[in-house]
Design an enzyme around this catalytic site. Structure first.
Site, mmCIF file in Angstrom:
data_model
loop_
_atom_site.group_PDB
_atom_site.id
_atom_site.type_symbol
_atom_site.label_atom_id
_atom_site.label_comp_id
_atom_site.label_asym_id
_atom_site.label_seq_id
_atom_site.Cartn_x
_atom_site.Cartn_y
_atom_site.Cartn_z
ATOM 1 N N LYS A 186 0.851 -1.187 0.000
ATOM 2 C CA LYS A 186 0.000 0.000 0.000
ATOM 3 C C LYS A 186 0.886 1.236 0.000
ATOM 4 O O LYS A 186 1.498 1.577 1.008
ATOM 5 C CB LYS A 186 -0.923 -0.004 1.209
ATOM 6 N N CYS A 243 36.836 15.234 28.884
ATOM 7 C CA CYS A 243 35.386 15.300 29.090
ATOM 8 C C CYS A 243 34.872 13.912 29.450
ATOM 9 O O CYS A 243 35.047 12.963 28.685
ATOM 10 C CB CYS A 243 34.723 15.810 27.813
ATOM 11 N N ARG A 245 -7.812 11.957 -6.835
ATOM 12 C CA ARG A 245 -8.987 11.203 -6.407
ATOM 13 C C ARG A 245 -10.079 12.132 -5.873
ATOM 14 O O ARG A 245 -11.257 11.916 -6.123
ATOM 15 C CB ARG A 245 -8.587 10.192 -5.331
ATOM 16 N N LYS A 255 -3.173 -2.212 7.623
ATOM 17 C CA LYS A 255 -2.206 -1.139 7.871
ATOM 18 C C LYS A 255 -1.082 -1.585 8.810
ATOM 19 O O LYS A 255 -1.324 -2.354 9.739
ATOM 20 C CB LYS A 255 -2.915 0.082 8.495
ATOM 21 N N GLU A 295 -0.969 5.289 -7.678
ATOM 22 C CA GLU A 295 -0.504 6.170 -6.627
ATOM 23 C C GLU A 295 0.735 6.928 -7.109
ATOM 24 O O GLU A 295 1.618 6.343 -7.728
ATOM 25 C CB GLU A 295 -0.141 5.298 -5.400
HETATM 26 O O1 D41 Z 1 -1.165 1.303 -2.873
HETATM 27 C C1 D41 Z 1 -2.245 1.850 -2.621
HETATM 28 N N1 D41 Z 1 -2.270 2.991 -1.958
HETATM 29 C C2 D41 Z 1 -3.540 1.254 -3.078
HETATM 30 C C3 D41 Z 1 -4.714 1.999 -2.977
HETATM 31 C C4 D41 Z 1 -3.610 -0.047 -3.643
HETATM 32 N N2 D41 Z 1 -2.502 -0.802 -3.784
HETATM 33 N N3 D41 Z 1 -4.796 -0.554 -4.054
HETATM 34 C C5 D41 Z 1 -5.937 0.166 -3.957
HETATM 35 N N4 D41 Z 1 -7.085 -0.381 -4.392
HETATM 36 C C6 D41 Z 1 -8.226 0.295 -4.308
HETATM 37 C C7 D41 Z 1 -9.484 -0.362 -4.796
HETATM 38 C C8 D41 Z 1 -9.596 -1.768 -4.286
HETATM 39 C C9 D41 Z 1 -10.686 0.402 -4.350
HETATM 40 C C10 D41 Z 1 -9.453 -0.381 -6.287
HETATM 41 C C11 D41 Z 1 -5.935 1.485 -3.404
HETATM 42 C C12 D41 Z 1 -7.181 2.160 -3.355
HETATM 43 N N5 D41 Z 1 -8.299 1.548 -3.809
HETATM 44 C C13 D41 Z 1 -7.362 3.523 -2.843
HETATM 45 N N6 D41 Z 1 -6.442 4.450 -2.726
HETATM 46 C C14 D41 Z 1 -6.997 5.549 -2.211
HETATM 47 C C15 D41 Z 1 -8.305 5.306 -1.999
HETATM 48 C C16 D41 Z 1 -8.545 4.034 -2.399
#
Ligand code: D41
Length: 669
Positions: free
Chosen positions: A116, A435, A137, A317, A174
């Protein structure tokens, strides 16, 4: 006049430049040197200057940024951009898998695990293969039109690769900034006395929100694709039935896609999470978790959505690496080399997996820049094993009557004068081993695991020994008696005898450990090893000249100077003699006679077929050669591969000997 020659050349250059971008950003395998890339770009710009009618919208020259906008216009997403549900612990992750298995009536689900990215979500619209619109977005329904800025990002293809590209196609991903780009940007900002960015995400977001895209062009942003909004494919192309297939497809379009993993079942997902959490700090960009998506599109459809988030995906997370806390006090620590480091004492806070009570404020310049004061609420960051640091003050929460911090004018430990070397940000206590803080730190370093490895001799114990006047320097350690140790606080008879035997055991050591243990400035364990291997024995190093030291693989003029200075000081010679008299010993290192390239300076340019550049470098270093990044009169050989850059030319000008790959291989033999 547009000559056929120019038309053809422009086409060739565009193809080569686009391929170079794909090699670099999509395949992660740079094939040509930067200088060659720049040269091709300059040539294309020159052709387009001469014949502006040849400029196309998707020409790589059009990435340099366009005229500033007054404001961003709003755009409605073709398909809304959904959000992601979160899981914060194993329980929530397990519940997610349970729900999915129940709805799909299946024991084990195939997921895709991906990192992520901690950046800025963006949508890219391609029409007939050409990038026509980029949008942030926003709230998922409407975002801001950042097309001009997106066009400057080299990893975003202006035209999709491949013969059969979809008619209309919207990809999401991203925008991130690598740590390398981030550090470079902040250095530049500092030099210009402009805003310093707190983290790469803020820097990436700030760069995408520039109304002047020439600024964005200068910021070195990266893009990773992770999903598709709209895909109007032609009849002939095969049906895509899963997320992993789709990502492969995106890659063939020339879009950068991060590494993914197909995972069967919850257990594999949990393992993937732990693995990525451990790898997290070795990546060149920030990730704040992992995302799991059901791989099969049909199953995704069955799962559907709840309030704007798909039920088929979840973000798991990582524990946060940044938290808010309060500064209780600011103290100044004196390190081994006398460097004065301001340290913030904090209200304890759980961050990066541990409870943090202190964070470094680095130096006076940093503290001034961040304006950290006692009583402030601050953002602290602890990433991996890195020392926690104060990133930023939350000014809105500053209480009244705070006073700016001032560095003391004298050493807070020994009251010696403070000195600041030219061009250095660090200030130091001039007391040296007078020191006690420096004494303590020097002894802690001496006893540490990679140095003399004296088991059980911890920081607190060393502090006590110095405080009580039982030891003043490292050689005094070997004169300690068991009875002296046993009188100390929290010291049982047994542990006292353990420490005495640990001290005795440490006497048998190696030359590189001993050198490292001495704590010579800038001599880390790697440099100590190089010195030991190069000179073989201590007296050769003690008597080596500055020039002789600079011949060692990773020793430059500054390190060499520190080494010469260290051995020239009588108190250091005394300590060394005392250590030897106490019985510290090692076997001398056999200096490898096979260093036929000793002292020779090499430069490598272009691409070699048979060997990676790093491999060539290691081979050369092993033979005693030095490898430099730029050609000068001092260079002995330049190794030139295919597509060499300007370095080859410079070598020719300076009449430096040039080796091709074959020539280099025969030299190795
Ligand atoms: O790497 C990410 N930040 C990331 C964000 C990711 N690898 N996959 C994502 N997949 C989605 C869906 C499943 C809704 C297509 C996302 C995000 N959404 C996302 N990033 C910001 C809001 C949603």
């Amino acid at each position: 006049m547009t000559s056929q020659e120019n038309i053809d050349r422009a086409r060739v250059l565009r193809r080569k430049i686009n391929q170079a971008n794909i090699d670099y950003y999509v395949l992660d395998e740079p094939a040509i040197p930067d200088a060659e890339y720049d040269r091709m770009m300059q040539e294309l710009i020159a052709i387009e200057d001469e014949c502006p009618e040849l400029i196309t919208k998707d020409s790589p020259t059009q990435r340099v940024g366009a005229r500033p906008l007054d404001s961003f216009s709003e755009v409605k997403h073709v398909v809304p951009m959904l959000s992601l549900s979160n899981a914060f612990d194993e329980e929530e992750m397990t519940a997610f898998d349970h729900r999915v298995r129940e709805m799909l009536e299946q024991d084990q689900i195939e997921y895709v695990g991906e990192t992520k990215f901690d950046g800025l979500a963006i949508s890219l619209l391609y029409e007939d293969g050409v990038l026509t619109r980029a949008a942030t977005r926003g709230d998922g329904v409407t975002g801001e039109d950042v097309t001009q800025n997106a066009r400057t990002i080299r990893g975003i293809p202006l035209r999709l690769q491949g013969k059969s590209t979809p008619k209309r196609f919207e990809v999401r991903g991203e925008i991130v900034m690598t740590h390398q780009a981030f550090d470079k940007l902040n250095e530049k900002q500092k030099a210009k006395e402009e805003k310093i960015f707190v983290n790469p995400r803020n820097a990436a977001a700030g760069s995408m929100r520039q109304l002047d895209s020439r600024i964005t062009a200068d910021r070195q942003l990266s893009f990773f694709a992770y999903s598709v909004g709209l895909f109007e494919k032609d009849e002939q192309s095969p049906e895509i039935t899963s997320h992993s297939e789709m990502l492969v497809r995106l890659k063939t379009f020339g879009l950068p896609v991060s590494e993914i993993m197909v995972l069967k079942g919850l257990k594999a997902c949990l393992l993937y999470y732990r693995t990525m959490n451990n790898l997290r700090n070795s990546l060149d960009y920030d990730i704040d978790g992992v995302v799991f998506k059901i791989n099969d599109f049909k199953q995704q459809e069955i799962m559907g959505f709840v309030s704007r988030a798909p039920r088929w995906a979840i973000a798991y997370k990582f524990p946060p690496e940044e938290e808010l806390t309060q500064v209780l006090d600011i103290e100044v620590q004196v390190g081994r080399t006398g460097a004065l480091t301001p340290v913030a004492r904090l209200e304890p806070v759980f961050v990066g997996g541990v409870t943090v009570t202190n964070a470094t404020l680095h130096n006076e310049d940093e503290i001034k820049r961040k304006d950290v004061r006692v009583g402030d609420t601050v953002i602290v960051r602890r990433a991996g094993d890195v020392i926690p640091e104060v990133l930023k003050v939350v000014m809105e929460k500053r209480p009244d009557n705070t006073r700016p911090f001032k560095m003391p004018a004298k050493c807070p430990i020994c009251d010696s004068d403070i000195e600041r070397e030219e061009g250095e940000t660090v200030i130091r206590c001039s007391g040296g081993l007078y020191c006690s803080a420096q004494q303590v730190q020097a002894i802690i370093h001496f006893a540490s695991r990679r140095a003399m490895d004296i088991d059980g001799l911890g920081d607190k114990l060393i502090e006590q020994l110095v405080e009580k006047g039982l030891i003043n320097n490292v050689s005094d350690l070997y004169g300690l008696q068991q009875t002296q140790l046993a009188c100390l606080e929290r010291m049982a008879e047994k542990s006292a005898s353990n420490i005495i035997s640990a001290l005795n055991n440490s006497k048998k050591t190696t030359l590189d450990r001993f050198l490292y243990a001495l704590g010579i400035r800038e001599v880390g364990d790697a440099t100590a090893r190089s010195l030991a291997n190069h000179f073989g024995n201590l007296s050769a190093i003690q008597s080596a000249t500055q020039e002789a030291l600079e011949d060692v693989a990773d020793v430059g003029p500054i390190v060499a100077k520190h080494i010469v200075t260290f051995f020239s000081q009588t108190h250091n010679q005394e300590v060394i003699n005392n250590l030897l008299t106490a019985g510290v010993h090692w076997s001398d290192v056999e200096v490898k006679a096979e260093q036929p390239l000793r002292g020779k300076i090499f430069v490598i340019t272009g691409t070699l077929k048979g060997m990676k550049r790093e491999e060539v470098k290691q081979r050369l270093l092993a033979l005693g050669a030095k490898v430099s990044g730029s050609v000068s009169k001092k260079t002995d050989y330049v190794i030139v591969g295919s597509d060499p850059g300007s370095k080859a030319e410079k070598a020719r000008k300076l009449e430096v000997e040039i080796l091709d790959e074959a020539g280099f291989l025969s030299l190795l033999e």
